[in-house]
Scaffold this motif. Structure first.
Motif, mmCIF file in Angstrom:
data_model
loop_
_atom_site.group_PDB
_atom_site.id
_atom_site.type_symbol
_atom_site.label_atom_id
_atom_site.label_comp_id
_atom_site.label_asym_id
_atom_site.label_seq_id
_atom_site.Cartn_x
_atom_site.Cartn_y
_atom_site.Cartn_z
ATOM 1 N N THR A 1 0.814 -1.218 0.000
ATOM 2 C CA THR A 1 0.000 0.000 0.000
ATOM 3 C C THR A 1 0.844 1.263 0.000
ATOM 4 O O THR A 1 0.318 2.363 -0.073
ATOM 5 C CB THR A 1 -0.927 0.015 1.227
ATOM 6 N N GLY A 2 2.176 1.089 0.112
ATOM 7 C CA GLY A 2 3.055 2.249 0.137
ATOM 8 C C GLY A 2 3.327 2.783 1.530
ATOM 9 O O GLY A 2 4.035 3.784 1.688
ATOM 10 N N GLU A 3 2.770 2.108 2.551
ATOM 11 C CA GLU A 3 2.995 2.568 3.921
ATOM 12 C C GLU A 3 4.335 2.046 4.446
ATOM 13 O O GLU A 3 4.663 0.863 4.289
ATOM 14 C CB GLU A 3 1.865 2.094 4.823
ATOM 15 N N ALA A 4 5.124 2.938 5.062
ATOM 16 C CA ALA A 4 6.458 2.580 5.565
ATOM 17 C C ALA A 4 6.383 2.201 7.032
ATOM 18 O O ALA A 4 5.668 2.833 7.818
ATOM 19 C CB ALA A 4 7.419 3.737 5.366
ATOM 20 N N HIS A 5 7.130 1.160 7.398
ATOM 21 C CA HIS A 5 7.179 0.675 8.781
ATOM 22 C C HIS A 5 8.630 0.604 9.224
ATOM 23 O O HIS A 5 9.475 0.009 8.545
ATOM 24 C CB HIS A 5 6.546 -0.719 8.889
ATOM 25 N N ASP A 6 8.922 1.213 10.379
ATOM 26 C CA ASP A 6 10.288 1.185 10.909
ATOM 27 C C ASP A 6 10.621 -0.221 11.395
ATOM 28 O O ASP A 6 9.878 -0.810 12.186
ATOM 29 C CB ASP A 6 10.405 2.190 12.061
ATOM 30 N N THR A 7 11.746 -0.784 10.916
ATOM 31 C CA THR A 7 12.154 -2.140 11.323
ATOM 32 C C THR A 7 13.059 -2.119 12.545
ATOM 33 O O THR A 7 13.437 -3.183 13.044
ATOM 34 C CB THR A 7 12.898 -2.831 10.171
ATOM 35 N N ASN A 8 13.431 -0.909 13.001
ATOM 36 C CA ASN A 8 14.330 -0.746 14.159
ATOM 37 C C ASN A 8 15.730 -1.315 13.890
ATOM 38 O O ASN A 8 16.476 -1.634 14.833
ATOM 39 C CB ASN A 8 13.756 -1.400 15.423
ATOM 40 N N VAL A 9 16.059 -1.427 12.614
ATOM 41 C CA VAL A 9 17.403 -1.870 12.220
ATOM 42 C C VAL A 9 18.190 -0.653 11.739
ATOM 43 O O VAL A 9 17.717 0.113 10.894
ATOM 44 C CB VAL A 9 17.342 -2.941 11.123
ATOM 45 N N ILE A 10 19.423 -0.477 12.315
ATOM 46 C CA ILE A 10 20.246 0.678 11.974
ATOM 47 C C ILE A 10 21.619 0.184 11.514
ATOM 48 O O ILE A 10 22.189 -0.748 12.104
ATOM 49 C CB ILE A 10 20.423 1.623 13.190
ATOM 50 N N TYR A 11 22.119 0.812 10.467
ATOM 51 C CA TYR A 11 23.452 0.484 9.962
ATOM 52 C C TYR A 11 24.315 1.730 9.997
ATOM 53 O O TYR A 11 23.811 2.867 9.896
ATOM 54 C CB TYR A 11 23.376 -0.051 8.530
ATOM 55 N N ALA A 12 25.641 1.495 10.110
ATOM 56 C CA ALA A 12 26.621 2.581 10.040
ATOM 57 C C ALA A 12 27.598 2.269 8.912
ATOM 58 O O ALA A 12 28.055 1.128 8.782
ATOM 59 C CB ALA A 12 27.364 2.734 11.357
ATOM 60 N N ILE A 13 27.910 3.270 8.075
ATOM 61 C CA ILE A 13 28.813 3.083 6.934
ATOM 62 C C ILE A 13 29.934 4.103 7.037
ATOM 63 O O ILE A 13 29.684 5.314 7.114
ATOM 64 C CB ILE A 13 28.061 3.256 5.604
ATOM 65 N N ASP A 14 31.162 3.632 7.033
ATOM 66 C CA ASP A 14 32.341 4.507 7.076
ATOM 67 C C ASP A 14 32.362 5.335 5.797
ATOM 68 O O ASP A 14 32.324 4.778 4.697
ATOM 69 C CB ASP A 14 33.609 3.652 7.199
ATOM 70 N N VAL A 15 32.387 6.672 5.905
ATOM 71 C CA VAL A 15 32.315 7.536 4.726
ATOM 72 C C VAL A 15 33.575 7.456 3.887
ATOM 73 O O VAL A 15 33.569 7.845 2.701
ATOM 74 C CB VAL A 15 32.037 8.994 5.140
ATOM 75 N N SER A 16 34.697 6.928 4.475
ATOM 76 C CA SER A 16 35.959 6.862 3.733
ATOM 77 C C SER A 16 36.203 5.491 3.118
ATOM 78 O O SER A 16 36.719 5.380 1.996
ATOM 79 C CB SER A 16 37.142 7.208 4.662
ATOM 80 N N THR A 17 35.815 4.416 3.835
ATOM 81 C CA THR A 17 36.110 3.063 3.378
ATOM 82 C C THR A 17 34.876 2.261 2.982
ATOM 83 O O THR A 17 35.006 1.189 2.392
ATOM 84 C CB THR A 17 36.839 2.295 4.489
ATOM 85 N N ALA A 18 33.701 2.734 3.317
ATOM 86 C CA ALA A 18 32.438 2.035 3.072
ATOM 87 C C ALA A 18 32.325 0.747 3.876
ATOM 88 O O ALA A 18 31.530 -0.143 3.535
ATOM 89 C CB ALA A 18 32.225 1.763 1.585
ATOM 90 N N ASP A 19 33.129 0.619 4.946
ATOM 91 C CA ASP A 19 32.977 -0.536 5.817
ATOM 92 C C ASP A 19 31.598 -0.466 6.496
ATOM 93 O O ASP A 19 31.135 0.610 6.884
ATOM 94 C CB ASP A 19 34.076 -0.557 6.880
ATOM 95 N N LEU A 20 30.977 -1.647 6.653
ATOM 96 C CA LEU A 20 29.624 -1.715 7.198
ATOM 97 C C LEU A 20 29.651 -2.166 8.650
ATOM 98 O O LEU A 20 30.446 -3.030 9.035
ATOM 99 C CB LEU A 20 28.770 -2.683 6.391
ATOM 100 N N TYR A 21 28.665 -1.594 9.412
ATOM 101 C CA TYR A 21 28.521 -1.949 10.822
ATOM 102 C C TYR A 21 27.030 -2.012 11.167
ATOM 103 O O TYR A 21 26.210 -1.305 10.587
ATOM 104 C CB TYR A 21 29.201 -0.908 11.730
ATOM 105 N N GLN A 22 26.750 -2.907 12.112
ATOM 106 C CA GLN A 22 25.424 -2.900 12.720
ATOM 107 C C GLN A 22 25.466 -1.874 13.843
ATOM 108 O O GLN A 22 26.376 -1.914 14.675
ATOM 109 C CB GLN A 22 25.095 -4.272 13.291
ATOM 110 N N ALA A 23 24.514 -0.926 13.843
ATOM 111 C CA ALA A 23 24.542 0.175 14.819
ATOM 112 C C ALA A 23 23.376 0.041 15.799
ATOM 113 O O ALA A 23 22.254 -0.336 15.422
ATOM 114 C CB ALA A 23 24.479 1.515 14.100
ATOM 115 N N TYR A 24 23.639 0.356 17.067
ATOM 116 C CA TYR A 24 22.629 0.351 18.126
ATOM 117 C C TYR A 24 22.673 1.697 18.826
ATOM 118 O O TYR A 24 23.737 2.090 19.331
ATOM 119 C CB TYR A 24 22.889 -0.793 19.112
ATOM 120 N N LYS A 25 21.553 2.393 18.821
ATOM 121 C CA LYS A 25 21.517 3.734 19.401
ATOM 122 C C LYS A 25 21.543 3.650 20.926
ATOM 123 O O LYS A 25 20.713 2.971 21.535
ATOM 124 C CB LYS A 25 20.269 4.489 18.926
ATOM 125 N N VAL A 26 22.490 4.367 21.522
ATOM 126 C CA VAL A 26 22.628 4.410 22.967
ATOM 127 C C VAL A 26 21.968 5.658 23.526
ATOM 128 O O VAL A 26 21.244 5.611 24.519
ATOM 129 C CB VAL A 26 24.119 4.365 23.375
#
Length: 488
Positions: free
Chosen positions: A450-475
């Protein structure tokens, strides 16, 4: 039969009545007829017993017998004719009495209110409303003060198709000096006629002067009364909201500057918030039939001091590193904000903790509202958060989707989700700096069919210089715990 009734209550036929006559005259007529009959009988007896009497003698005897009833003149008739003539005289006299009696009865009926009224009722019972109208009009000519008869005539007029006569008569009944006990029935009948004719203006005017509460309530939707204000005008030491209401379905038009409202003025939908200052509110109501009310006016003076505006820690501008937006306020106030350019209010997002500056361009509006509901002046801020990096946001997100596809979390690089009809989408929300490294903080959302967006509570972090990927958890605001992407 009850005394005074002229018509039978069962069959409707009139009672055979004879009006009062002149008793002396009636007795004299009876005596005269009786004498004539006796004389004629004697004449006949003489004729039978004395064959020797000549025609001349018989003629003289007849002339003598009726000389008291007829003028003196010569008769030269045969004896049989003379007898017939005498009998005819008696018959003529009797007919005269009968005719006079009938005339007196007709005269009595014509001038009898009860007779004419009862005849009208009988005709109406047989659906002969034309004759019923005639009888009742005659009854009212005899006694024009009988209000029940006038109301009944109005009903007969309507049944007979004389609608204008009906309206005129009903109007007369409402305008009389004496209060008619069936006044509510008169209003009801008249309003029904106007309703059938769609004469809504006449209905409104009639109802405005109506003093019968039952009728006003029944036909309320045709009235346009002045709008009701939830608060009367005056001086207030607090913030107030004004509600406007019409007496039925319709629209309330209003102005706040004292000008007369028109059909192009603001339409009332939600309560009007009055802050510090002076206001003149004018409003009118228009019902669903296009009937307009008179204008209602209320004056208000709100004697309050508005709270101080909130203080924002960061000025508008361009930022190359992540930053937190902090807000300072006076005691007793609460701060609310928006990011879409609209004016914040109590239903907007409430500020409680420092806000992460969004990546890209953002527009914030802040307001402080005190306990009385009075708001400060709005404070606006525009921020542009950007960074020069080896991987821009588009390339960084493509790297993320490729890795998620390779890891089996996506069905393709477009974001399709295994065993689900929708897709995942990814968006850079802000930047995060840990030691000397800056990361894109990416939030995952699932978009259904239907086009409705749902937050999955999944966050990622990407290094702006190397593009290395991380799983992020907000503290906390502006603080994240990063874990390697390939860890479970």
């Amino acid at each position: 039969m009850e005394e005074g009734n002229l018509l039978c209550e069962n069959c409707g036929y009139e009672v055979k009545i004879v009006p009062d006559f002149d008793i002396e005259l009636e007795d004299k007529l009876k005596e005269s007829i009786s004498s004539m009959m006796e004389d004629i009988a004697e004449a006949g007896l003489t004729d039978n017993t004395s064959d020797q009497m000549t025609d001349r003698e018989f003629e003289d005897e007849i002339k003598l017998s009726v000389s008291g009833y007829f003028s003196d003149r010569s008769f030269h008739l045969s004896r049989a004719k003379k007898v017939v003539l005498a009998a005819a005289a008696v018959l003529i006299a009797a007919c005269g009495i009968a005719a006079w009696s009938v005339h007196k009865v007709d005269e009595y009926r014509y001038n009898s209110f009860d007779y004419q009224y009862d005849k009208a009722v009988v005709c109406a019972a047989h659906n002969n409303y034309s004759e019923a109208v005639g009888y009742l009009e005659r009854a009212l000519a005899i006694d024009p003060e009988d209000l029940d008869a006038r109301f009944l005539l109005a009903k007969y007029y309507e049944k007979n198709g004389q609608q204008q006569s009906t309206i005129s008569l009903l109007r007369e009944l409402l305008d009389i000096d004496t209060v008619y006990e069936k006044r509510d029935e008169v209003y009801d009948m008249l309003l029904n006629i106007y309703e059938s004719q769609k004469e809504y203006v006449q209905m409104s005017e009639l109802l405005e002067e109506c003093d019968v509460s039952r009728i006003v309530s029944k036909y309320n939707k045709y009235i346009a009364l002045r709008p009701e204000f939830n608060k009367q005008g005056g001086v207030y030491d607090e913030l107030i909201s004004i509600s406007l209401k019409g007496n039925t379905q319709g629209f309330v038009y209003y102005t706040l500057d004292g000008t007369t409202p028109t059909d192009h003025s603001d339409v009332y939908e939600t309560p009007i918030l009055l802050e510090s200052g002076e206001y003149t509110i004018k409003a009118k109501f228009v019902n669903m039939y296009g009937i307009e009310s008179e204008v209602e006016t209320q004056h208000y003076y709100i004697n309050l001091s508005i709270p101080d505006s909130p203080v924002i820690s960061l000025d508008s501008g361009t930022y190359k590193e992540p930053a937190l937006i902090e807000v300072h306020r006076d005691y007793g106030t609460k701060v609310y904000y928006t990011t879409d350019g609209s004016v914040p209010a109590k239903n907007s997002s409430r500020y409680t903790d420092p806000i992460e500056m969004p990546y890209g361009i953002s527009n914030f509006s802040f307001i402080a509202i005190d306990e009385s509901g009075l708001g400060s002046e709005v404070v606006n801020r525009t921020y542009h958060l950007e960074i020069q990096a080896n991987f821009d946001t588009e390339l960084a997100l493509q790297v993320l989707r490729n890795n998620l596809w390779a890891d089996g979390k996506l069905s393709d690089v477009e974001g399709s989700v295994p065993n689900k009809p929708g897709v995942n989408q990814y968006k850079v929300r802000t930047l995060y700096k840990a030691e000397d490294t800056i990361y894109y903080i990416v939030y995952e959302e699932y978009v259904d069919l239907t086009g409705e967006a749902h937050d999955t509570n999944v966050i990622y972090a990407i290094d702006v210089s190397t593009a290395d990927l991380y799983q992020a958890y907000k503290v906390d605001e502006g603080k994240y715990d990063l874990q390697p992407f390939d860890e479970p």
